[in-house]
Design a protein around this motif. Structure first.
Motif, mmCIF file in Angstrom:
data_model
loop_
_atom_site.group_PDB
_atom_site.id
_atom_site.type_symbol
_atom_site.label_atom_id
_atom_site.label_comp_id
_atom_site.label_asym_id
_atom_site.label_seq_id
_atom_site.Cartn_x
_atom_site.Cartn_y
_atom_site.Cartn_z
ATOM 1 N N VAL A 1 0.843 -1.189 0.000
ATOM 2 C CA VAL A 1 0.000 0.000 0.000
ATOM 3 C C VAL A 1 0.881 1.243 0.000
ATOM 4 C CG1 VAL A 1 -1.788 1.290 1.206
ATOM 5 C CG2 VAL A 1 -1.838 -1.217 1.198
ATOM 6 N N ILE A 2 0.701 2.102 -1.000
ATOM 7 C CA ILE A 2 1.423 3.369 -1.092
ATOM 8 C C ILE A 2 0.407 4.485 -0.907
ATOM 9 C CG2 ILE A 2 2.841 4.879 -2.535
ATOM 10 C CD1 ILE A 2 2.618 1.198 -3.406
ATOM 11 N N SER A 3 0.567 5.265 0.190
ATOM 12 C CA SER A 3 -0.382 6.327 0.523
ATOM 13 C C SER A 3 0.318 7.681 0.459
ATOM 14 C CB SER A 3 -0.960 6.122 1.924
ATOM 15 O OG SER A 3 -1.558 4.843 2.045
ATOM 16 N N LEU A 4 -0.424 8.677 -0.007
ATOM 17 C CA LEU A 4 0.070 10.043 -0.058
ATOM 18 C C LEU A 4 -0.823 10.885 0.858
ATOM 19 C CD1 LEU A 4 2.427 11.324 -1.599
ATOM 20 C CD2 LEU A 4 0.784 12.193 -3.263
ATOM 21 N N LEU A 5 -0.225 11.453 1.929
ATOM 22 C CA LEU A 5 -0.972 12.224 2.915
ATOM 23 C C LEU A 5 -0.533 13.683 2.886
ATOM 24 C CD1 LEU A 5 -0.243 9.223 4.212
ATOM 25 C CD2 LEU A 5 -1.545 10.098 6.124
ATOM 26 N N ARG A 6 -1.475 14.584 3.111
ATOM 27 C CA ARG A 6 -1.131 15.996 3.175
ATOM 28 C C ARG A 6 -0.352 16.269 4.462
ATOM 29 N NH1 ARG A 6 -6.885 18.715 1.723
ATOM 30 N NH2 ARG A 6 -6.999 18.509 3.970
ATOM 31 N N SER A 7 0.771 16.957 4.350
ATOM 32 C CA SER A 7 1.637 17.188 5.507
ATOM 33 C C SER A 7 0.950 18.009 6.584
ATOM 34 C CB SER A 7 2.930 17.888 5.077
ATOM 35 O OG SER A 7 3.709 17.032 4.286
ATOM 36 N N LYS A 8 0.127 18.973 6.192
ATOM 37 C CA LYS A 8 -0.417 19.916 7.165
ATOM 38 C C LYS A 8 -1.408 19.293 8.124
ATOM 39 C CE LYS A 8 -4.046 21.663 4.055
ATOM 40 N NZ LYS A 8 -4.612 22.883 3.436
ATOM 41 N N ASP A 9 -2.138 18.233 7.697
ATOM 42 C CA ASP A 9 -3.150 17.653 8.581
ATOM 43 C C ASP A 9 -3.191 16.132 8.567
ATOM 44 O OD1 ASP A 9 -4.179 17.208 6.072
ATOM 45 O OD2 ASP A 9 -5.811 18.684 6.256
ATOM 46 N N SER A 10 -2.243 15.503 7.839
ATOM 47 C CA SER A 10 -2.139 14.032 7.790
ATOM 48 C C SER A 10 -3.364 13.365 7.166
ATOM 49 C CB SER A 10 -1.904 13.452 9.195
ATOM 50 O OG SER A 10 -0.772 14.018 9.777
ATOM 51 N N ILE A 11 -4.173 14.114 6.397
ATOM 52 C CA ILE A 11 -5.352 13.539 5.746
ATOM 53 C C ILE A 11 -4.924 12.859 4.451
ATOM 54 C CG2 ILE A 11 -7.523 14.092 4.570
ATOM 55 C CD1 ILE A 11 -8.026 16.184 6.668
#
Length: 925
Positions: A42-52
């Protein structure tokens, strides 16, 4: 002309959007050891500012992956695969970024310690449904530290000096190990004897009843619970701790625990011998037949009730500090699974013995409409108690749709002791109004049995279930003792007006038994909507025989005193039916319903040959709501209404003259209480910034609250009788913030709390309203540098205010503060120095003028020995400054009280501690 312009604008807009989302990343996932590409990663990309989560994909059969049309921004790349450590990296994408990450090397979890460098960052806290989960290794503690030391560093969790734990403002009632009981309800056996490095995760949640857990529909029953999930390598072999220590002045502290885990088998044995206050006993096997009736307000602002405590110190997890203790404790815990995991058994046996002797002084003030009385009392006492306890749980998964769970626990104990008191009372003008001496002794036994059977059945249709719960509870206490008291009263000129002597034998035999049954059926109305139908039957029987015998001329205690004797039975029969609806969505979960109950009271006075009956019909509404903002943030709100029946001690029409200056009388006309309670809780946590916010609050109000009507005469003789009153409420709220200070590499916790209550009672025929409030603030900071030092500091400031309407000229206001610091430093040649500082400051008042500030300094210096530094020889110093004091200050409606009592003071120990283990990993090393 307008149409071509609009068409051109649309083309430019879509073109610009295409340009804005033209970034991409790709790579190949590879095993570092076996040099093979990993599929289905699983490769996930999360927004740094809120971990969403922004986007995710999986690697193909060749281990390759690619993400296209990505927006510009700062991201966290998270790659996860079963049995491999998480891979985390930070990416900054522009509109034209075409990132080829090449081969991304994944490391097996078991090989993490063998790698020179692993690029990873594991979230310290995660929210999973209603569970807050802490990654234990993210909160560094010194080598050989206990679980209790680690818990002190977790955001939102406080541990007091007695080992009692508070999580998000609520008292933790259970500590489990891998989801199972560990020596029954004795949490300190786990928190003080298990090593922190054996724990993988700490899970905090509200444990629902087994029936509610099965149906998925909340029934309002919950216990704040901590579950310690052990590391896999700790479940393959054995580990434990040996602590041997001795010193001068009859001071010794010896304990041992060994845990043997193999596959599904868990076996643990411990033993404790101590004269330093370590007992390892139960926190709170609280009175199972009702709480007390008088509300108190403690130094930290917490409101609690007193009244029907049976005085059994074996109900406490550790020695509470009153007197000089000697304790012996031992236990065995067994857990195993059979038949491919379809059957499981968990059980334990414990033995506890506690001897304590001590002395103390108490000063109290009774606030009356026209005057005040100040009471001073000195005491000394001795108590010896011992108990044998058993508990067990058996589960059987009959097939894929049916199961049963049987739990049982019980104990049998004996106790004996004596207490001697001397006291005097002074009125508001400084005149002596009475003097007293009182000697009491008793010997007795107690026993308890609690059994529960749960049968569960799932049907073919998802969500359709049927469950039946049967339980039986029995408790008995018997005692035989003597009371001798002499009370002198004086007029305003100091002349003796009376000299009363009480010389009695006291026999008490009380028992209470309750049978409960509840059947629950659930039916899905749609994919996410369910209904529950339930019916419950409860039969409760209490029997209390209290006999007082005066001494006859022949010198024998054979004259029955009718005023202080009674034999009473109190039976309650209740039938309950209810309906609950529940919606379970992705973001929203809610439930609402009500129960309707019919209760029949039967009260029998056997000595006076009278019988009375009463009937009640009650509605018990309940509502709960949960909103999930994202996987790491949620809000929950709940309301429930419930009744609280009077205990037989409160309802029995007999006077209790255990203290002839404070006589309590039961009231057979007491009504049941009805309690409305609202709770809310908010949690939010950002994984990568390690920032957490939590808020909590509760409000409860009680109709027909069971309180006291107090009558005080001119000689300060007080008579309490239980009555019903309205207008009582209590509330508490708190806000907490935690964050990882990256520049300092330290963890910071800040909390604000507020407690408030109103208590109504009657004082000398006048309605009295006591208002209490206590705001507080605290913060803590911790920093650890591996193999160098471990530092933690926490403080708390509280302001207490109390005023009673019965006499508005008197208002009590004072502040308290506490500071706790621990510092462990690793020195050359395997030496280490540890310091624990506990500084408590209590403001003086017009009544409480004694200096009760305590600076408690404990320390040790030790040298590590044995292979892998698993052993240490230590020289321990307790209360180095010789300042320790036993102290408590409480406010109970119109009574203020401060107590000082004998406690353990300065001593020194030479000890040897060995943290040993053997498992697959250490065997390979």
């Amino acid at each position: 002309m307008k149409k071509p312009i609009l068409l051109l604008a649309a083309i430019l807009l879509f073109y610009s959007m295409g340009i804005a989302q033209n970034a991409s990343i790709k790579g190949t996932i590879t095993d570092t050891i076996n040099k093979k590409n990993l599929t289905n990663t699983v490769i996930s990309l999360l927004r740094s500012k809120d971990s969403i989560l922004y986007k995710f994909t999986r690697s193909d059969a060749g281990g390759n992956f690619e993400m296209k049309n990505l927006q510009a921004g700062d991201y966290v790349l998270l790659i996860t695969h079963q049995t491999y450590a998480d891979y985390v990296d930070h990416l900054q994408l522009t509109n034209t970024s075409q990132n080829d990450l090449g081969k991304i090397m994944m490391t097996l979890t078991v090989n993490l310690l063998k790698e020179v460098f692993v690029k990873q960052q594991i979230g310290a806290i995660r929210l999973k449904g209603d569970t807050t989960e802490f990654k234990a290794d993210s909160f560094k503690v010194r080598e050989g530290a206990s679980v209790e030391e680690m818990l002190k560093k977790l955001p939102g969790i406080q541990v007091d000096k007695d080992g009692k734990i508070t999580a998000m403002g609520e008292k933790v009632e259970k500590v489990l190990v891998d989801g199972e009981e560990f020596f029954g309800d004795d949490p300190t056996i786990a928190t003080r004897n298990l090593q922190a490095d054996a724990v993988d995760k700490v899970q905090v949640y509200d444990k629902k009843s087994d029936q509610a857990t099965f149906t998925g529909i909340d029934d309002g029953q919950k216990q704040k619970t901590i579950n310690l999930k052990l590391k896999d390598d700790k479940k393959k072999g054995y580990f434990g701790k040996l602590d041997l220590g001795g010193g001068l002045n009859d001071r010794w502290n010896n304990s041992a625990m060994i845990n043997r885990f193999r596959s599904k088998l868990k076996l643990s044995v411990y033993g404790i011998m101590s004269s330093t206050g370590k007992t390892g006993l139960d926190w709170d096997e609280s009175n199972k037949f009702g709480s007390g009736t008088d509300m108190e307000f403690s130094d930290d602002g917490g409101a609690f009730f007193i009244g029907n405590n049976n005085g059994d110190d074996l109900n406490n997890s550790s020695y509470e500090g009153e007197g000089i203790p000697k304790s012996w404790s031992a236990g065995l815990n067994y857990s195993n699974k059979f038949n491919d995991g379809k059957q499981s058994l968990n059980g334990s046996y414990r033995f506890n013995k506690l001897n304590s002797e001590g002395q103390g002084n108490t000063i109290s003030q009774s606030i009356l409409p026209d005057t005040v009385f100040v009471n001073k009392e000195s005491s000394n006492s001795f108590k010896s108690q011992q108990r044998h306890s058993l508990n067990g749980t058996y589960e059987w998964q009959l097939d894929s749709t049916a199961s049963m769970k049987l739990t049982a626990s019980g104990y049998s104990g004996i106790q004996n002791g004596f207490s001697n008191y001397t006291g005097e009372s002074i009125d508001g003008l400084g005149n002596l109004v009475n003097q007293s001496i009182r000697n009491a002794s008793s010997a007795g036994n107690n026993k308890n049995l609690n059994a529960n059977l749960l049968l569960r059945k799932k049907f073919t249709k998802p969500g359709r279930t049927l469950s039946l719960n049967l339980s039986e509870l029995y408790n008995a206490n018997n005692s035989d003792g003597y009371l001798f008291s002499v009370i002198k009263t004086f007029d305003k000129t100091g002349i003796t007006t009376s000299n009363d002597t009480t010389d009695q034998r006291k026999i008490s035999n009380t028992s209470a038994g309750t049978f409960n049954s509840k059947i629950v059926y659930t039916e899905p109305l749609s994919k996410n909507f369910f209904v529950e139908l339930n019916y419950a039957f409860r039969n409760s029987k209490s029997d209390a025989e209290k006999l007082s015998y005066d001494k006859s001329l022949a010198g024998k205690y054979d004259l029955l005193n009718d005023t202080f004797s009674n034999h009473y039975k109190f039976d309650v029969l209740t039938n309950t039916a209810g309906i609950v609806f529940k919606y379970n969505g992705k973001k929203i979960v809610y439930g609402l319903g009500t129960d309707i109950a019919r209760s029949n009271f039967k009260q029998t006075d056997l000595l006076r040959d009278t019988v009375s009956t009463r009937n009640y019909t009650n509605f018990f509404p309940r509502v709960n709501f949960v909103y999930k903002f994202n996987p790491n943030s949620r809000l929950s709100i709940s309301y429930n209404g419930r009744t609280n029946q009077p205990t037989i001690q409160q309802i029995q029409p007999v006077a209790d003259n255990t203290n002839p200056l404070l006589i309590t009388i039961g009231n057979p006309a007491l009504k049941q209480e009805f309690i409305h309670n609202i709770n809310f809780n908010f949690n939010s946590y950002k994984v990568f910034s390690q920032r957490g916010i939590y808020m909590y609050g509760s409000f409860s109000t009680t109709g027909n609250a069971i309180v006291t009507s107090t009558t005080v005469d001119t000689s300060n003789r007080t008579v309490y009788q239980y009555i019903n009153a309205n207008g009582n409420y209590s509330t508490y709220a708190g806000l907490g913030y935690s964050i990882k200070l990256k520049k300092l590499d330290a963890n910071l916790n800040i909390n604000i709390n507020y407690n408030n209550s109103r208590y109504n009672n009657i004082v000398n025929g006048i309605k009295n309203v006591t208002n209490n409030s206590a705001p507080g603030i605290g913060f803590g900071i911790g920093k650890n540098k591996e193999k160098k030092y471990d530092f933690y500091y926490y403080n708390n400031f509280n302001y207490n205010s109390s005023a009673s309407s019965v006499n508005t000229s008197i208002k009590t206001q004072y502040w308290t503060q506490s500071h706790n610091m621990s510092l462990n430093v690793q020195l050359p040649w395997k030496f280490e120095v540890n310091n624990e500082l506990d500084f408590n400051i209590r403001q003086k008042t017009d009544l409480f003028t004694q200096n009760n500030n305590v600076f408690l300094w404990n320390a040790y210096i030790g040298r590590k020995i044995l292979k892998n530094d698993k052993g240490i020889i230590k020289f321990n110093a307790y209360d180095i400054l010789d300042q320790n004091k036993g102290y408590s200050r409480d406010i109970s409606n119109n009574v203020l009280q401060e107590s000082n009592y004998q406690t353990i003071k300065r001593y020194f120990l030479l000890s040897f501690v060995w943290n040993f283990s053997k498992n697959a990993a250490t065997a390979n090393q």
